[in-house]
Design a protein around this motif. Structure first.
Motif, short mmCIF file in Angstrom:
data_model
loop_
_atom_site.label_atom_id
_atom_site.label_comp_id
_atom_site.label_asym_id
_atom_site.label_seq_id
_atom_site.Cartn_x
_atom_site.Cartn_y
_atom_site.Cartn_z
N ARG A 80 -5.73 -33.54 32.15
CA ARG A 80 -5.73 -32.41 33.07
C ARG A 80 -4.80 -32.64 34.26
O ARG A 80 -4.45 -31.69 34.96
N ARG A 81 -4.47 -33.87 34.51
CA ARG A 81 -3.59 -34.18 35.65
C ARG A 81 -2.13 -33.95 35.34
O ARG A 81 -1.29 -34.00 36.23
N LEU A 82 -1.82 -33.71 34.08
CA LEU A 82 -0.45 -33.45 33.69
C LEU A 82 -0.28 -31.94 33.59
O LEU A 82 -0.75 -31.31 32.64
N ARG A 83 0.37 -31.35 34.57
CA ARG A 83 0.52 -29.91 34.62
C ARG A 83 1.49 -29.43 33.56
O ARG A 83 2.21 -30.22 32.94
N ILE A 84 1.55 -28.12 33.34
CA ILE A 84 2.34 -27.54 32.25
C ILE A 84 3.81 -27.93 32.35
O ILE A 84 4.44 -28.32 31.36
N ALA A 85 4.39 -27.83 33.55
CA ALA A 85 5.81 -28.16 33.73
C ALA A 85 6.08 -29.62 33.36
O ALA A 85 7.08 -29.93 32.69
N LYS A 86 5.18 -30.52 33.79
CA LYS A 86 5.36 -31.93 33.47
C LYS A 86 5.17 -32.21 31.99
O LYS A 86 5.84 -33.07 31.42
N ARG A 87 4.26 -31.48 31.37
CA ARG A 87 4.07 -31.64 29.92
C ARG A 87 5.34 -31.28 29.17
O ARG A 87 5.73 -31.97 28.23
N VAL A 88 5.94 -30.18 29.58
CA VAL A 88 7.19 -29.75 28.93
C VAL A 88 8.27 -30.82 29.08
O VAL A 88 9.00 -31.13 28.13
N LEU A 89 8.38 -31.39 30.29
CA LEU A 89 9.38 -32.44 30.52
C LEU A 89 9.11 -33.67 29.66
O LEU A 89 10.03 -34.25 29.08
N VAL A 90 7.83 -34.06 29.58
CA VAL A 90 7.48 -35.23 28.76
C VAL A 90 7.80 -34.97 27.30
O VAL A 90 8.40 -35.80 26.62
N TRP A 91 7.41 -33.79 26.80
CA TRP A 91 7.67 -33.47 25.38
C TRP A 91 9.17 -33.35 25.10
O TRP A 91 9.63 -33.59 23.99
N THR A 92 9.94 -32.97 26.11
CA THR A 92 11.39 -32.83 25.93
C THR A 92 12.08 -34.19 25.80
O THR A 92 12.98 -34.37 24.97
N PHE A 93 11.65 -35.16 26.62
CA PHE A 93 12.35 -36.45 26.67
C PHE A 93 11.64 -37.58 25.93
O PHE A 93 12.15 -38.70 25.89
N MET A 94 10.46 -37.28 25.35
CA MET A 94 9.72 -38.35 24.70
C MET A 94 10.35 -38.80 23.39
O MET A 94 9.93 -39.79 22.80
N TRP A 95 11.37 -38.09 22.93
CA TRP A 95 12.04 -38.46 21.68
C TRP A 95 13.21 -39.41 21.93
O TRP A 95 13.82 -39.91 20.98
N ILE A 96 13.53 -39.67 23.20
CA ILE A 96 14.64 -40.56 23.52
C ILE A 96 14.13 -42.00 23.60
O ILE A 96 13.21 -42.29 24.37
N PRO A 97 14.68 -42.91 22.78
CA PRO A 97 14.22 -44.31 22.80
C PRO A 97 14.32 -44.92 24.21
O PRO A 97 15.22 -44.58 24.98
N LEU A 98 13.41 -45.79 24.51
CA LEU A 98 13.26 -46.46 25.80
C LEU A 98 12.75 -45.51 26.89
O LEU A 98 11.84 -45.86 27.65
N LEU A 103 7.87 -42.99 29.87
CA LEU A 103 6.99 -41.82 29.94
C LEU A 103 5.58 -42.16 29.48
O LEU A 103 4.60 -41.65 30.01
N ALA A 104 5.47 -43.05 28.48
CA ALA A 104 4.16 -43.46 27.98
C ALA A 104 3.36 -44.17 29.08
O ALA A 104 2.16 -43.92 29.25
N PHE A 105 4.01 -45.05 29.83
CA PHE A 105 3.33 -45.74 30.94
C PHE A 105 2.92 -44.74 32.02
O PHE A 105 1.84 -44.87 32.61
N TYR A 106 3.77 -43.73 32.26
CA TYR A 106 3.45 -42.72 33.28
C TYR A 106 2.24 -41.89 32.87
O TYR A 106 1.29 -41.72 33.65
N VAL A 107 2.24 -41.39 31.63
CA VAL A 107 1.13 -40.56 31.14
C VAL A 107 -0.15 -41.38 31.05
O VAL A 107 -1.24 -40.90 31.40
N ARG A 108 -0.03 -42.62 30.61
CA ARG A 108 -1.20 -43.49 30.52
C ARG A 108 -1.80 -43.73 31.91
O ARG A 108 -3.02 -43.75 32.09
N GLY A 109 -0.93 -43.90 32.91
CA GLY A 109 -1.41 -44.10 34.28
C GLY A 109 -2.17 -42.90 34.80
O GLY A 109 -3.23 -43.04 35.43
N LEU A 110 -1.65 -41.68 34.52
CA LEU A 110 -2.36 -40.46 34.93
C LEU A 110 -3.71 -40.35 34.23
O LEU A 110 -4.71 -39.95 34.85
N ALA A 111 -3.73 -40.70 32.95
CA ALA A 111 -4.99 -40.63 32.19
C ALA A 111 -6.02 -41.60 32.75
O ALA A 111 -7.21 -41.27 32.88
#
Length: 395
Positions: A80-98, A103-111
């Protein structure tokens, strides 16, 4: 005692927390296993060259990578702490290696922050469930600010009323107009208070007002002589001394100003305002009007007046209020995006709400506008403490 619905909500929160915890654990494990696979590929390649073992490890890495991406998507949907705009950004760049690892560490920290906060709230609710800490002697009347109405499905106060009710408060709404004048809105509030007193059998109400709602409430008490029916007035981010933003906007040609206000009146007339008057209502937020208002309508004895405000730390604290923040800061000083700290002081000033982070707390954050939790500030807990304090004071 908490209702069956509240118990259901608590159970749902526990399930949500457990799912988040499992997802963060699996995400961490998948990252470690991918790292081990890459290490094994490098080792096998360096020692034996391109053999079947390298292919096996590459296939295994591919499977783990697919699991990793799936967990990222699921975690983004759950958090719930990841707002819609941030979700879109994460889903856009999560396919880029490294990049996806960062992004995984960032999302995990919010969770993890969400897990800690939710468990803390559940524990706090368990302690309070028998105490009714918000069961004030008099009912609480929530009075909204300018430009909004008390809609049923889109609550001006977000998750706040439910949290107050869960802790024993009797909560009512002002239902005044979005762009009504101070005088007209005060009359609506007077009628509402009479209804509440008749329904509850109480002699008074506690008013908690946000923004212009504080001015509507002060005129109700002093201008309409309702001091005998009001035990306390708590104003939050109210421009008691006006806002330099309105003085700035008044420099516009009067014809343009009136044309914009007519459009506002037409729109809010369709939403339920009977007598919208954006031209007068907006000008009642100016510094000149505030000075005259304060001279004519002083505080009444027997009513406890207290005030709070908040502070944005930069224009980037709020997408909605970034421009007004910078303009007002240039014109008048530190502010919440619409009201300066000095203007919001009235009665017993209980303090300025902000956060330790760079974001700060905006005018809208104080009414849970985005339904978002911030590190270092819990808006629901803020109002629980306000109500609990009113209870302790005998109100």
């Amino acid at each position: 005692m908490r209702s069956t619905y509240d118990k259901f909500l608590t159970a749902a929160e526990r399930v949500h927390v457990h799912l988040l915890r499992l997802l963060t654990v699996f995400l961490t494990v998948s990252m470690w296993l991918m790292a081990l696979c890459l290490g094994a590929v490098w080792y096998q390649w360096a020692k034996h060259g391109f053999e079947i073992s390298v292919i096996i490890f590459l296939i295994l890495f591919g499977l783990l990578y697919a699991v990793f991406q799936g967990l990222m998507v699921w975690l983004c949907l759950m958090s719930r702490r990841l707002r819609i705009a941030k979700r879109v950004l994460v889903w856009t760049f999560m396919w880029i290696p490294l990049v996806n690892v960062g992004l995984a560490f960032y999302v995990r920290g919010l969770a993890r922050q969400e897990i800690d906060h939710t468990l803390y709230k559940i524990g706090l609710d368990d302690v309070r469930k028998e105490q009714s800490v918000c069961a004030t002697r008099y009912p609480i009347l929530l009075v909204h600010g300018v430009g909004f109405r008390d809609f049923h499905y889109f609550n001006y106060w977000g998750r706040i009323p439910r949290e107050l009710a869960r802790n024993g408060a009797r909560v009512y709404y002002g239902h005044q107009e979005a762009w009504g004048t101070v005088e007209n809105n005060a009359r609506i509030l007077r009628d509402k208070i009479c209804e509440i007193l008749k329904e509850t059998g109480c002699k008074k109400v506690n008013i908690i007002a946000h923004s212009k709602g504080g001015l509507d409430s002060r005129y109700l008490i002093s201008g309409l002589h309702m001091e005998e029916s009001v035990a306390s007035l708590t104003t939050i981010n109210t421009p008691h001394r006006g806002s330099a933003l309105v003085d700035f906007l008044e420099r516009l040609p009067d014809r343009v100003y009136r044309w914009v206000c007519r459009l506002i009146d037409l729109y809010f007339g369709r939403l339920g305002d009977v007598n919208p008057d954006a031209y007068r209502a907006s000008r009642q937020l100016s510094k000149v009007y505030a000075a005259e208002f304060n001279r004519l309508y002083g505080d009444k004895e027997g009513v406890y007046y207290q005030s709070f405000t908040s502070l944005m730390r930069s224009g980037f604290s709020s997408k909605l209020l970034c421009v007004p923040y910078w303009v007002l800061k240039k014109l008048d000083g530190p502010n919440d995006g619409l009201v300066t700290v000095e203007s919001a002081r009235w009665g017993v000033f209980r303090g300025m709400v902000t956060s330790k982070r760079l974001r700060g707390i905006s005018h809208g954050d104080m009414i849970d506008l985005t339904r978002e939790d911030y590190e270092g500030f819990d808006v629901k807990e803020f109002y629980v403490k306000v109500a609990a304090d009113l209870k302790e004071r005998g109100f």
